[in-house]
Design a protein around this motif. Structure first.
Motif, PDB file in Angstrom:
ATOM      1  N   PRO A   1      -1.866   6.421   5.444  1.00 22.18           N
ATOM      2  CA  PRO A   1      -1.595   6.524   4.013  1.00 22.18           C
ATOM      3  C   PRO A   1      -0.330   5.788   3.582  1.00 22.18           C
ATOM      4  N   LEU A   2       0.577   5.499   4.514  1.00 19.39           N
ATOM      5  CA  LEU A   2       1.812   4.789   4.181  1.00 19.39           C
ATOM      6  C   LEU A   2       1.677   3.294   4.469  1.00 19.39           C
ATOM      7  N   GLY A   3       0.460   2.777   4.352  1.00 21.53           N
ATOM      8  CA  GLY A   3       0.215   1.385   4.684  1.00 21.53           C
ATOM      9  C   GLY A   3       0.786   0.390   3.697  1.00 21.53           C
ATOM     10  N   HIS A   4       1.200   0.857   2.510  1.00 16.13           N
ATOM     11  CA  HIS A   4       1.804  -0.020   1.508  1.00 16.13           C
ATOM     12  C   HIS A   4       3.137   0.606   1.103  1.00 16.13           C
ATOM     13  N   ASP A   5       3.745   0.126   0.030  1.00 15.12           N
ATOM     14  CA  ASP A   5       5.039   0.636  -0.401  1.00 15.12           C
ATOM     15  C   ASP A   5       4.966   2.145  -0.669  1.00 15.12           C
ATOM     16  N   TYR A   6       6.030   2.833  -0.295  1.00 12.22           N
ATOM     17  CA  TYR A   6       6.064   4.278  -0.563  1.00 12.22           C
ATOM     18  C   TYR A   6       7.498   4.725  -0.805  1.00 12.22           C
ATOM     19  N   ALA A   7       7.614   5.893  -1.420  1.00 17.81           N
ATOM     20  CA  ALA A   7       8.921   6.490  -1.702  1.00 17.81           C
ATOM     21  C   ALA A   7       8.993   7.868  -1.052  1.00 17.81           C
ATOM     22  N   THR A   8      10.181   8.232  -0.618  1.00 15.53           N
ATOM     23  CA  THR A   8      10.409   9.529   0.010  1.00 15.53           C
ATOM     24  C   THR A   8      11.318  10.354  -0.894  1.00 15.53           C
ATOM     25  N   ILE A   9      10.861  11.535  -1.278  1.00 17.07           N
ATOM     26  CA  ILE A   9      11.606  12.385  -2.215  1.00 17.07           C
ATOM     27  C   ILE A   9      11.603  13.809  -1.690  1.00 17.07           C
ATOM     28  N   SER A  10      12.752  14.452  -1.724  1.00 22.57           N
ATOM     29  CA  SER A  10      12.843  15.873  -1.387  1.00 22.57           C
ATOM     30  C   SER A  10      12.672  16.701  -2.655  1.00 22.57           C
ATOM     31  N   LEU A  11      11.830  17.734  -2.568  1.00 25.59           N
ATOM     32  CA  LEU A  11      11.623  18.623  -3.715  1.00 25.59           C
ATOM     33  C   LEU A  11      12.616  19.778  -3.744  1.00 25.59           C
ATOM     34  N   SER A  12      13.538  19.805  -2.778  1.00 20.60           N
ATOM     35  CA  SER A  12      14.527  20.878  -2.773  1.00 20.60           C
ATOM     36  C   SER A  12      15.583  20.653  -3.859  1.00 20.60           C
ATOM     37  N   ASP A  13      15.745  21.666  -4.701  1.00 19.39           N
ATOM     38  CA  ASP A  13      16.764  21.572  -5.756  1.00 19.39           C
ATOM     39  C   ASP A  13      18.016  22.365  -5.388  1.00 19.39           C
TER      40      ASP A  13
ATOM     41  N   ALA B   1       5.455   3.640 -10.825  1.00 18.98           N
ATOM     42  CA  ALA B   1       5.468   2.403 -10.038  1.00 18.98           C
ATOM     43  C   ALA B   1       4.291   2.330  -9.064  1.00 18.98           C
ATOM     44  N   ASP B   2       3.450   3.354  -9.105  1.00 20.85           N
ATOM     45  CA  ASP B   2       2.258   3.436  -8.255  1.00 20.85           C
ATOM     46  C   ASP B   2       2.591   3.407  -6.769  1.00 20.85           C
ATOM     47  N   LEU B   3       3.665   4.096  -6.406  1.00 21.02           N
ATOM     48  CA  LEU B   3       4.049   4.211  -5.001  1.00 21.02           C
ATOM     49  C   LEU B   3       3.384   5.432  -4.371  1.00 21.02           C
ATOM     50  N   VAL B   4       2.980   5.302  -3.099  1.00 23.06           N
ATOM     51  CA  VAL B   4       2.634   6.491  -2.322  1.00 23.06           C
ATOM     52  C   VAL B   4       3.893   7.334  -2.196  1.00 23.06           C
TER      53      VAL B   4
ATOM     54  N   GLU C   1     -12.345  12.906   8.222  1.00 25.14           N
ATOM     55  CA  GLU C   1     -11.900  12.211   7.023  1.00 25.14           C
ATOM     56  C   GLU C   1     -10.552  11.558   7.305  1.00 25.14           C
ATOM     57  N   ILE C   2     -10.448  10.277   6.992  1.00 24.63           N
ATOM     58  CA  ILE C   2      -9.195   9.565   7.186  1.00 24.63           C
ATOM     59  C   ILE C   2      -8.721   9.006   5.852  1.00 24.63           C
ATOM     60  N   VAL C   3      -7.412   8.776   5.778  1.00 20.25           N
ATOM     61  CA  VAL C   3      -6.801   8.261   4.552  1.00 20.25           C
ATOM     62  C   VAL C   3      -6.046   6.986   4.895  1.00 20.25           C
ATOM     63  N   TRP C   4      -6.191   5.963   4.044  1.00 22.97           N
ATOM     64  CA  TRP C   4      -5.428   4.732   4.259  1.00 22.97           C
ATOM     65  C   TRP C   4      -5.150   4.062   2.926  1.00 22.97           C
ATOM     66  N   THR C   5      -4.038   3.358   2.893  1.00 20.99           N
ATOM     67  CA  THR C   5      -3.631   2.613   1.694  1.00 20.99           C
ATOM     68  C   THR C   5      -3.684   1.133   2.024  1.00 20.99           C
ATOM     69  N   PRO C   6      -4.440   0.323   1.278  1.00 24.56           N
ATOM     70  CA  PRO C   6      -4.555  -1.096   1.586  1.00 24.56           C
ATOM     71  C   PRO C   6      -3.205  -1.795   1.546  1.00 24.56           C
ATOM     72  N   ARG C   7      -3.037  -2.788   2.395  1.00 17.53           N
ATOM     73  CA  ARG C   7      -1.800  -3.566   2.421  1.00 17.53           C
ATOM     74  C   ARG C   7      -1.783  -4.620   1.318  1.00 17.53           C
ATOM     75  N   ARG C   8      -2.969  -5.008   0.857  1.00 14.83           N
ATOM     76  CA  ARG C   8      -3.038  -6.013  -0.210  1.00 14.83           C
ATOM     77  C   ARG C   8      -3.213  -5.324  -1.547  1.00 14.83           C
ATOM     78  N   TYR C   9      -2.478  -5.802  -2.528  1.00 16.09           N
ATOM     79  CA  TYR C   9      -2.599  -5.281  -3.891  1.00 16.09           C
ATOM     80  C   TYR C   9      -3.507  -6.224  -4.683  1.00 16.09           C
ATOM     81  N   PRO C  10      -4.406  -5.684  -5.481  1.00 15.69           N
ATOM     82  CA  PRO C  10      -5.309  -6.569  -6.238  1.00 15.69           C
ATOM     83  C   PRO C  10      -4.538  -7.459  -7.193  1.00 15.69           C
ATOM     84  N   GLU C  11      -5.034  -8.670  -7.359  1.00 14.21           N
ATOM     85  CA  GLU C  11      -4.377  -9.603  -8.274  1.00 14.21           C
ATOM     86  C   GLU C  11      -4.494  -9.121  -9.705  1.00 14.21           C
ATOM     87  N   VAL C  12      -3.422  -9.285 -10.438  1.00  7.58           N
ATOM     88  CA  VAL C  12      -3.405  -8.868 -11.848  1.00  7.58           C
ATOM     89  C   VAL C  12      -4.031  -9.962 -12.698  1.00  7.58           C
TER      90      VAL C  12
END
Length: 494
Positions: A369-381, A399-402, A483-494
């Motif tokens: 699932p982290l095959g493309h750009d992703y962000a890491t965020i802690s939900l602890s306040d 930004a459409d980040l995983v 069931e497996i999850v994956w994020t494509p490395r290529r982004y579709p052309e705009v």
């Protein structure tokens, strides 16, 4: 009736270290076979020479090549395969004629020995017996007069033919070691000991039990003088004198669970420490070592723990601060470096060793699932206001980040997951795949794939990490039902 095949271990070189059974078998054999280089001088034969009879049929098995090059069309490996096939055929002819064949082997026949190539080709066709012998490892330890391993220490046997980086990694992660097959490999073996920080304890034994025997500190040995029949030994460190050096702090990432997730570098740092400091849950993942002090504490006293570790180091102690996952991801590295930035600790060396993150471990269990750009965020306040968390969720989602969401919930924080889900649903479709991974690598491991609109906060706790897909993330059920999850490395052309 076919004859019987014997693989006869002769020990490390001194004929008096041959076993009684080895002498008996040689005396009863019709054929005595032994390996040698093209100069025809066989160490194995010289060890057993006093027990050879005039009527013994001798079969010298002469290697076509040793370290030199060959014009064989299959190269070195091809030349050796042909040799083993021809040699085993010669021995089979004797066995078919009803003769007893004893194949001599220095040390133990099945420990880095040439006999094993005959064994693999003949043992399934003929009655076979292997006579064990004293290995060069045991002989070297006896000559050093020091324990090789004690208690729960781990002994690692390594061939010097491995790449230097691999040798260094394995030496760093073990308690005691023996490196075989030196000779031309000695410079890189010495380099591996140096890179692993263990050169000062390493010993060298050449031709153990033979008349030309030599024992020395590995660091003092001239590479040009090292023969093949020598070993490098890292003996037990239980009573070993540690090299004199100043204190230091090493922040060690233990990965998401137990020992299988530790890197060799982290293993070495933990083994080398005088003191191990950390949250008690993470300390339990670290093996107990004789003479090593352990200092456990609650999970909510990170600054105090860091200061305690630095104080120990300032007094000359080597301290390992353990941290789950990677110490630089919502973990102890920041706490230690923050305190180490204070003027009174500027002179204390601090290292940070990486570990496998919870996000990476969870992703591997689910697919990619982290095959493309992703962000890491802690939900602890607990350390930052929820308003900041929500703002970052919206920014990453737009930004459409995983998203890899850490610290999603606890006994005292029960609403954050639901609120985060609602925020993300403003940007993501309800069918977006979400990996819910709890205790990855641990006894309570549970990894499931749900849809964002169906994410239930009740199944989430502090030992859970959430991986929320982007608009491109795909969930596929394969032929085996998984069931497996994956994020494509290529982004579709705009």
């Amino acid at each position: 009736m076919n004859g019987k095949l014997y693989g006869v271990g002769l020990g490390p070189g001194d004929p008096s270290l041959m076993t009684v059974r080895a002498v008996e078998v040689i005396a009863e054999a019709d054929v005595v076979a032994y390996h040698s280089a093209r100069h025809k001088r066989s160490i194995a034969r010289s060890i057993a020479e006093r027990h050879l009879r005039a009527d013994h049929i001798e079969e010298p098995l002469v290697y076509p090549v040793t370290t030199e090059t060959t014009d064989h069309p299959g190269g070195y490996r091809g030349a050796m395969e042909d040799f083993y096939a021809e040699a085993s055929a010669r021995l089979a002819a004797h066995l078919d004629a009803g003769r007893t064949v004893a194949v001599l082997a220095e040390g133990d026949p099945l420990f880095y020995g040439s006999y094993m190539h005959m064994h693999k080709r003949l043992a399934d066709r003929y009655d076979t017996e292997v006579i064990p012998g004293v290995t060069s490892v045991s002989a070297a330890a006896a000559r050093l007069g020091a324990p090789l391993v004690e208690g729960e220490e781990v002994l690692t046997i390594l061939p010097g033919t491995l790449p230097e980086e691999e040798l260094a990694a394995r030496l760093a992660s073990t308690d005691a070691a023996v490196v075989m097959k030196l000779g031309r490999t000695f410079p890189k073996v010495r380099g591996a000991f140096e890179r692993s920080g263990k050169l000062s304890r390493a010993r060298y034994v050449e031709r153990a039990s033979m008349s030309q025997e030599r024992v020395a500190d590995l660091a003092d040995v001239d590479a040009a003088s090292v023969p093949y029949f020598s070993v490098a030994v890292l003996p037990s460190q239980v009573d070993a004198e540690r090299p004199v050096r100043g204190g230091e702090v090493t922040v060690v990432g233990t990965g998401p669970a137990g020992p299988l997730w530790l890197t060799p570098e982290s293993r070495g740092a933990l083994a080398d420490a005088d003191d191990v400091v950390g949250y008690t849950t993470y300390l339990d993942r670290v093996p107990v070592r004789p003479g090593q002090r352990r200092h456990g504490s609650d999970n909510r006293v990170e600054s105090e723990r860091a200061e305690y570790a630095l104080e120990l180091a300032r007094r000359g102690r080597r301290v390992a601060v353990v941290s789950g996952g990677d110490p630089g991801v919502f973990a102890m590295a920041t706490a230690v470096l923050e305190v180490a930035s204070q003027p009174e600790y500027h002179g204390v060396p601090v290292r940070v060793l990486p570990g496998v993150t919870a996000a990476n471990a969870a992703a591997a269990k689910a697919g990619a699932p982290l095959g493309h750009d992703y962000a890491t965020i802690s939900l602890s306040d607990r350390l930052k206001p929820w308003e900041v968390i929500e703002e970052r969720l919206r920014a990453a989602a737009s930004a459409d980040l995983v998203l890899a969401l850490y610290n999603p919930g606890s006994r005292s924080r029960t609403w954050q997951v639901g609120k985060a889900r609602d925020v993300l649903l403003e940007y993501r479709a309800p069918h977006t795949p979400v990996v819910v991974a709890r205790d990855v690598g641990g006894p309570g491991e549970r990894v499931s794939i749900v849809r964002l609109g169906e994410l239930d906060p009740a199944v989430v706790d502090m030992r859970t990490v959430l991986l929320v897909g982007s608009s491109l993330t795909v969930a596929v059920r394969r032929g085996d039902g998984e069931e497996i999850v994956w994020t494509p490395r290529r982004y579709p052309e705009v």
